[in-house]
Design a protein around this motif. Sequence first.
Motif, PDB file in Angstrom:
ATOM      1  N   ILE A  22      56.618  36.998  35.045  1.00 11.25           N
ATOM      2  CA  ILE A  22      55.568  36.047  35.408  1.00 11.25           C
ATOM      3  C   ILE A  22      56.062  35.125  36.523  1.00 11.25           C
ATOM      4  O   ILE A  22      55.331  34.837  37.474  1.00 11.25           O
ATOM      5  N   GLY A  23      57.308  34.687  36.440  1.00 10.39           N
ATOM      6  CA  GLY A  23      57.888  33.860  37.494  1.00 10.39           C
ATOM      7  C   GLY A  23      57.912  34.580  38.831  1.00 10.39           C
ATOM      8  O   GLY A  23      57.632  33.987  39.874  1.00 10.39           O
ATOM      9  N   ALA A  24      58.227  35.878  38.816  1.00 14.14           N
ATOM     10  CA  ALA A  24      58.257  36.666  40.049  1.00 14.14           C
ATOM     11  C   ALA A  24      56.859  36.797  40.644  1.00 14.14           C
ATOM     12  O   ALA A  24      56.674  36.686  41.860  1.00 14.14           O
ATOM     13  N   VAL A  25      55.876  37.032  39.799  1.00  9.78           N
ATOM     14  CA  VAL A  25      54.488  37.140  40.264  1.00  9.78           C
ATOM     15  C   VAL A  25      54.034  35.824  40.891  1.00  9.78           C
ATOM     16  O   VAL A  25      53.450  35.803  41.985  1.00  9.78           O
ATOM     17  N   ILE A  26      54.305  34.726  40.212  1.00 11.86           N
ATOM     18  CA  ILE A  26      53.905  33.411  40.726  1.00 11.86           C
ATOM     19  C   ILE A  26      54.610  33.119  42.043  1.00 11.86           C
ATOM     20  O   ILE A  26      53.989  32.634  43.002  1.00 11.86           O
ATOM     21  N   GLU A  27      55.898  33.419  42.131  1.00 10.06           N
ATOM     22  CA  GLU A  27      56.653  33.174  43.361  1.00 10.06           C
ATOM     23  C   GLU A  27      56.094  33.977  44.524  1.00 10.06           C
ATOM     24  O   GLU A  27      55.929  33.449  45.637  1.00 10.06           O
ATOM     25  N   ALA A  28      55.789  35.245  44.300  1.00  7.16           N
ATOM     26  CA  ALA A  28      55.240  36.085  45.370  1.00  7.16           C
ATOM     27  C   ALA A  28      53.889  35.538  45.836  1.00  7.16           C
ATOM     28  O   ALA A  28      53.634  35.438  47.046  1.00  7.16           O
ATOM     29  N   HIS A  29      53.044  35.163  44.904  1.00  9.19           N
ATOM     30  CA  HIS A  29      51.720  34.651  45.280  1.00  9.19           C
ATOM     31  C   HIS A  29      51.808  33.283  45.943  1.00  9.19           C
ATOM     32  O   HIS A  29      51.113  33.018  46.924  1.00  9.19           O
ATOM     33  N   ARG A  30      52.677  32.429  45.422  1.00  7.57           N
ATOM     34  CA  ARG A  30      52.849  31.100  46.011  1.00  7.57           C
ATOM     35  C   ARG A  30      53.364  31.184  47.449  1.00  7.57           C
ATOM     36  O   ARG A  30      52.935  30.433  48.307  1.00  7.57           O
ATOM     37  N   THR A  31      54.315  32.082  47.666  1.00  5.58           N
ATOM     38  CA  THR A  31      54.925  32.213  48.986  1.00  5.58           C
ATOM     39  C   THR A  31      53.921  32.779  49.996  1.00  5.58           C
ATOM     40  O   THR A  31      53.837  32.291  51.126  1.00  5.58           O
ATOM     41  N   LEU A  32      53.148  33.793  49.595  1.00 10.60           N
ATOM     42  CA  LEU A  32      52.183  34.409  50.510  1.00 10.60           C
ATOM     43  C   LEU A  32      50.898  33.606  50.643  1.00 10.60           C
ATOM     44  O   LEU A  32      50.318  33.536  51.718  1.00 10.60           O
ATOM     45  N   GLY A  33      50.442  33.044  49.536  1.00 14.83           N
ATOM     46  CA  GLY A  33      49.133  32.404  49.534  1.00 14.83           C
ATOM     47  C   GLY A  33      48.042  33.440  49.316  1.00 14.83           C
ATOM     48  O   GLY A  33      48.314  34.626  49.186  1.00 14.83           O
ATOM     49  N   PRO A  34      46.794  32.994  49.320  1.00 13.70           N
ATOM     50  CA  PRO A  34      45.680  33.896  49.045  1.00 13.70           C
ATOM     51  C   PRO A  34      45.267  34.702  50.276  1.00 13.70           C
ATOM     52  O   PRO A  34      45.635  34.376  51.402  1.00 13.70           O
ATOM     53  N   GLY A  35      44.510  35.777  50.027  1.00 11.60           N
ATOM     54  CA  GLY A  35      43.844  36.473  51.112  1.00 11.60           C
ATOM     55  C   GLY A  35      44.413  37.803  51.552  1.00 11.60           C
ATOM     56  O   GLY A  35      43.860  38.439  52.444  1.00 11.60           O
ATOM     57  N   PHE A  36      45.499  38.254  50.952  1.00 13.34           N
ATOM     58  CA  PHE A  36      46.101  39.515  51.375  1.00 13.34           C
ATOM     59  C   PHE A  36      45.595  40.669  50.511  1.00 13.34           C
ATOM     60  O   PHE A  36      45.077  40.472  49.418  1.00 13.34           O
ATOM     61  N   LEU A  37      45.795  41.882  51.000  1.00 16.47           N
ATOM     62  CA  LEU A  37      45.466  43.067  50.227  1.00 16.47           C
ATOM     63  C   LEU A  37      46.399  43.194  49.036  1.00 16.47           C
ATOM     64  O   LEU A  37      47.540  42.696  49.065  1.00 16.47           O
ATOM     65  N   GLU A  38      45.936  43.892  48.003  1.00 19.68           N
ATOM     66  CA  GLU A  38      46.747  44.102  46.810  1.00 19.68           C
ATOM     67  C   GLU A  38      48.089  44.740  47.155  1.00 19.68           C
ATOM     68  O   GLU A  38      49.118  44.395  46.578  1.00 19.68           O
ATOM     69  N   SER A  39      48.093  45.666  48.114  1.00 16.51           N
ATOM     70  CA  SER A  39      49.329  46.363  48.486  1.00 16.51           C
ATOM     71  C   SER A  39      50.391  45.402  49.020  1.00 16.51           C
ATOM     72  O   SER A  39      51.585  45.606  48.792  1.00 16.51           O
ATOM     73  N   VAL A  40      49.973  44.342  49.698  1.00 16.94           N
ATOM     74  CA  VAL A  40      50.916  43.348  50.214  1.00 16.94           C
ATOM     75  C   VAL A  40      51.535  42.562  49.060  1.00 16.94           C
ATOM     76  O   VAL A  40      52.748  42.323  49.033  1.00 16.94           O
ATOM     77  N   TYR A  41      50.704  42.182  48.091  1.00 15.52           N
ATOM     78  CA  TYR A  41      51.222  41.468  46.923  1.00 15.52           C
ATOM     79  C   TYR A  41      52.152  42.365  46.104  1.00 15.52           C
ATOM     80  O   TYR A  41      53.184  41.917  45.609  1.00 15.52           O
ATOM     81  N   GLU A  42      51.800  43.639  45.973  1.00 18.38           N
ATOM     82  CA  GLU A  42      52.649  44.565  45.227  1.00 18.38           C
ATOM     83  C   GLU A  42      54.012  44.703  45.897  1.00 18.38           C
ATOM     84  O   GLU A  42      55.047  44.652  45.235  1.00 18.38           O
ATOM     85  N   GLU A  43      54.008  44.867  47.192  1.00 20.39           N
ATOM     86  CA  GLU A  43      55.272  44.990  47.927  1.00 20.39           C
ATOM     87  C   GLU A  43      56.107  43.720  47.787  1.00 20.39           C
ATOM     88  O   GLU A  43      57.322  43.776  47.557  1.00 20.39           O
ATOM     89  N   SER A  44      55.469  42.576  47.895  1.00 19.43           N
ATOM     90  CA  SER A  44      56.169  41.291  47.757  1.00 19.43           C
ATOM     91  C   SER A  44      56.723  41.117  46.351  1.00 19.43           C
ATOM     92  O   SER A  44      57.845  40.623  46.176  1.00 19.43           O
TER      93      SER A  44
END
Length: 81
Positions: A22-44
Amino acid sequence: MPREVKMKEPDQYPDQLTHNVIGAVIEAHRTLGPGFLESVYEESLCVELKLRNLAFERQRIISVDYKGHAVGENRVDVLVE
């Protein structure tokens, strides 16, 4: 007189793993912010999981069961440990 039952302490590993994922998911989303494709979040997320030394598999195919009968397959985005 009822017999005393000794309760075994639950294994802390699942809770720690859940906390780390959960910490990894939150960190990836916090760092990128909203608006990217799912594939970008998955890679991050995969980068973040590597940084946390967590073993994972991407796009793993799993069997879907319905009442004991295989009814198809599905793909899991990221399967951690």
